[in-house]
Scaffold this motif. Structure first.
Motif, PDB file in Angstrom:
ATOM      1  N   LYS A 180       0.152   7.492  -1.966  1.00 11.38           N
ATOM      2  CA  LYS A 180      -1.187   8.351  -1.807  1.00 11.38           C
ATOM      3  C   LYS A 180      -0.860   9.225  -0.535  1.00 11.38           C
ATOM      4  CE  LYS A 180      -3.724   6.513  -4.899  1.00 11.38           C
ATOM      5  NZ  LYS A 180      -4.457   7.277  -5.961  1.00 11.38           N
ATOM      6  N   ASP A 228      -4.248   1.809   4.246  1.00 12.84           N
ATOM      7  CA  ASP A 228      -4.954   2.510   3.197  1.00 12.84           C
ATOM      8  C   ASP A 228      -5.548   3.708   3.252  1.00 12.84           C
ATOM      9  OD1 ASP A 228      -7.004   1.703   4.505  1.00 12.84           O
ATOM     10  OD2 ASP A 228      -8.212   0.438   3.083  1.00 12.84           O
ATOM     11  N   SER A 253      -8.014   4.144   5.469  1.00 15.79           N
ATOM     12  CA  SER A 253      -9.301   4.162   6.142  1.00 15.79           C
ATOM     13  C   SER A 253      -9.504   4.280   7.644  1.00 15.79           C
ATOM     14  CB  SER A 253      -9.803   2.957   5.920  1.00 15.79           C
ATOM     15  OG  SER A 253      -9.448   1.758   6.190  1.00 15.79           O
ATOM     16  N   GLU A 277       0.791  -1.245   0.017  1.00 20.01           N
ATOM     17  CA  GLU A 277       0.007  -0.152  -0.166  1.00 20.01           C
ATOM     18  C   GLU A 277       0.854   1.184  -0.097  1.00 20.01           C
ATOM     19  OE1 GLU A 277      -3.659   1.683  -0.588  1.00 20.01           O
ATOM     20  OE2 GLU A 277      -3.712  -0.499   0.105  1.00 20.01           O
ATOM     21  N   ARG A 316      -5.029  -6.121  -2.675  1.00 21.61           N
ATOM     22  CA  ARG A 316      -3.750  -5.749  -2.107  1.00 21.61           C
ATOM     23  C   ARG A 316      -3.389  -7.385  -1.648  1.00 21.61           C
ATOM     24  NH1 ARG A 316      -7.422  -3.718   1.971  1.00 21.61           N
ATOM     25  NH2 ARG A 316      -7.781  -5.335   3.449  1.00 21.61           N
ATOM     26  N   LYS A 334      -6.525  10.442  -1.817  1.00 23.20           N
ATOM     27  CA  LYS A 334      -7.735   9.580  -1.306  1.00 23.20           C
ATOM     28  C   LYS A 334      -8.471  10.392  -0.212  1.00 23.20           C
ATOM     29  CE  LYS A 334      -7.504   4.874  -0.882  1.00 23.20           C
ATOM     30  NZ  LYS A 334      -7.057   3.591  -0.377  1.00 23.20           N
ATOM     31  N   LYS A 386       1.981   2.824  -3.424  1.00 18.37           N
ATOM     32  CA  LYS A 386       1.030   3.758  -4.031  1.00 18.37           C
ATOM     33  C   LYS A 386       1.270   5.325  -3.775  1.00 18.37           C
ATOM     34  CE  LYS A 386      -3.415   2.507  -4.195  1.00 18.37           C
ATOM     35  NZ  LYS A 386      -4.554   1.931  -3.822  1.00 18.37           N
TER      36      LYS A 386
END
Length: 634
Positions: A69, A125, A127, A64, A422, A173, A67
């Motif tokens: 992000k 991620d 969340s 993760e 993932r 995100k 990425k």
């Protein structure tokens, strides 16, 4: 392409049910969970992977992180506080959530632990603002019956729900914090072998046990099913997350079993090929594709992205090889690439196509120094990402060749397929929560839980039938629906016939949804107000559907707006009598020909003019009276 038969694969399935609990606060703070899209607070974080206490990195966390992000969080002070923002330690565990989880464990005959240790489960991620989810193992073991089959329970956990994803904007995100921290139970079943069509029955039976407690939330997003799927020769368990509808379960299991068996066939063919990869097999071909007619490649070049060609010796035909319909190595690669937010990847077995022409391919083969026996990929991506993405593609193909089925966590799609989410987390994912002391379960709490085990689903349905005079079918629909608590509130607050209320909630709204309308626009307070207006005589039964339709198609927000927009107003009896007389006068020929049977066509004419302004029963009586008068006078 082979014929697919799931019965021969030895499929095993395990369910993980995530059910939100109906408490008035979150698990570790006093915030009330309010579903809102109004946010007055905004902040961002950049999450990273950290080593566990054993000095190991979790593979899912590392993947993760690759990425890169940025996470943007949106919060409303009414539904979240500094705990959700990770600016304040967690408060004490919510007592109601603990007690409800003990009742659920007792109902499933699961062995409750006397000491419960909160843990941190690494989640990067975005969340969770903390980078982990707080979870605690409540009990192990237990079972429930579905017809003649006993389904074993593996574990029951009490944990925090994650933040609600609001979308992605490039490298950002976005999450809303209103859902973060809502208490939920996670129930994992033992793996079982059943026919795919029986899985829905099992999930439904477990959901009904939870709903029988009357202490769990209902509605979209309040219950989620993950499903673990394995096949006899696969030797791995694949977790599929995000199955929102029970009707998806059968399709998801069938597709995932087919995908796994297809990958084993692809693996076998790859093992017959002499292929290795080194740095010389990847070359920058951006300049070569400057004049390529592919819109995807041209868009990438306009964004200053790199185009790289990757050669695969002796692999002609392998990316497009399809052991079963929809299962291909090329599809696995495309899913992986999309995970990194990259849409531009082509493989040799699908070209020429998408604007890539024969001349482009010939020039590429010369640069890559390959021939007709070789395969290749064309990848368009930002320069800072492209090496990482290519490394992951090579690792995945090597894993499929050497091991067979990659150990992934996958996501269910609306059409019942699954896509890469993932890598599967490892043991390094979980470590002790240092901010919360162990939770001791007393004998009194266990006794209370046993004494509060809910009635069975069958008994609950009988109670509904008796209390509200509903038929069996409507009772079952209502109990399984997301409107059950709302039904009880409406029937307690008004004297509207319970059968009519249940029929509107379980049939009228569902039918409007099937016609493409959005039930999320229809708020519970507006539904309640509609039945209050009905009881007060401000609207008729026939106007309820008209009002709901107007709100669900977005033309109105409230019942008052819908009444105004659809010209709904009740008329007095004298005016109604006059309109019915006029309809009879204008249709004398129909009455002469059909006598009292003319009530059918005349009702159709009357309802066009009077729908929503008077009840169908009243209109029918007045029309019939006037038809009889006309016949007697004649």
């Amino acid at each position: 392409m082979s014929e697919f038969s799931i019965d021969e694969l030895g499929v095993k399935v395990g369910l993980e049910i995530h059910q939100q609990l109906a408490t008035n606060k979150k698990l570790f703070c006093n915030c009330t969970p309010i579903d809102t899209d109004e946010y007055s607070i905004k902040f961002q974080r950049k999450l990273r992977a950290a080593k566990s206490e054993l000095g190991e990195y979790d593979p899912a966390a590392l993947f993760e992180k690759s990425k890169s992000k940025t996470i943007m969080y949106f919060a409303n002070p009414e539904s979240s506080c500094l705990v959700e923002q990770d600016e304040e330690p967690p408060h004490e565990l919510d007592i109601d959530a603990k007690n409800i989880s003990l009742i659920i464990a007792s109902a499933l005959k699961s062995d409750v632990f006397r000491e419960i240790y909160p843990m941190r489960k690494t989640v990067v991620d975005g969340s969770n603002t903390t980078g982990f989810q707080r979870t605690m193992l409540i009990s192990q073991g237990g079972s429930f019956n579905v017809e003649e089959k006993e389904i074993g329970i593996q574990s029951i956990c009490l944990e925090e729900d994650a933040a609600k994803i609001l979308g992605e904007d490039g490298a950002i995100k976005k999450y809303g914090l209103e859902r973060l921290g809502i208490p939920l139970v996670e129930i994992a079943t033992e793996p079982f072998e059943v026919k795919p069509h029986e899985i829905k029955k099992i999930a439904l039976a477990l959901g009904r046990i939870l709903r029988s407690t009357k202490k769990v939330k209902r509605g979209l997003g309040s219950i989620r099913q993950d499903v673990n799927v394995s096949i006899k020769d696969g030797n791995v368990v694949i977790e599929v997350k995000g199955v929102q509808q029970l009707d998806q379960l059968e399709k998801v299991v069938e597709y995932e079993a087919k995908r796994q068996h297809g990958l084993l066939k692809i693996s076998k063919k790859l093992q017959e090929i002499d292929w290795t990869h080194n740095e010389k097999d990847r070359k920058d071909v951006t300049e070569l594709f400057q004049k390529c007619k592919s819109k995807i490649i041209q868009n990438a070049i306009k964004k200053n992205q790199k185009i790289v060609g990757i050669s695969f010796r002796n692999m002609a035909g392998m990316f497009g090889y399809s052991p079963y319909e929809g299962i291909r190595l090329g599809k696995e690669v495309a899913e992986l690439v999309r995970f990194f937010g990259i849409g531009g990847v082509f493989h040799s077995d699908e070209l020429p196509n998408y604007g890539v022409e024969d001349t482009d391919i010939d020039d590429l083969k010369k640069i890559l120094e390959i021939n007709g026996n070789d395969g290749f990929l064309i990848l368009a991506a930002p320069e800072e990402k492209i090496s990482v993405v290519i490394d992951q593609i090579i690792l995945r193909i090597e894993y499929i060749r050497n091991e067979g089925i990659p150990i992934d966590t996958r996501l269910a799609t609306q059409n019942g397929e699954t896509k890469f989410l993932r890598p599967r987390p490892g043991a390094a994912r979980m470590y002790p929560e240092t901010d919360i002391p162990p939770i001791i379960i007393s004998n009194r709490e266990l006794e209370d839980a046993l004494n509060n085990i809910p009635k069975s689903w069958d008994d609950s349905i009988k109670d509904l039938q008796i209390k509200y005079q509903l038929n069996l079918q409507l009772s079952e629909q209502l109990f399984d629906s997301s409107y059950f608590e709302l039904f009880e509130k409406i029937t307690k607050k008004t004297k509207v016939n319970p059968t009519f209320v249940a029929s509107v909630l379980c049939s009228t709204i569902i039918n409007l949804e099937r016609n493409g309308l959005d039930s999320k626009l229809l708020k519970n307070e507006e539904i309640t107000k509609t039945f209050q207006f009905l009881e007060d005589g401000k609207i008729t039964k026939e106007s309820v559907e008209i009002i709901f339709e107007n709100i669900m198609n977005g033309k109105s927000h409230t019942i008052e707006e819908a009444m105004n927009n659809t010209s709904i107003e009740t008329i007095d009896e004298s005016e109604l009598e006059s309109i019915c007389q006029e309809i009879v006068e204008k249709n004398k020929k129909i009455i002469e020909n059909q006598k009292e049977r003319a009530i059918g066509p005349l009702m159709g004419i009357a309802m066009k003019e009077l729908r929503g302004k008077a009840s169908g029963e009243t209109i029918n009586k007045l029309l019939l009276k006037n038809i009889k008068n006309k016949l007697e006078n004649n």
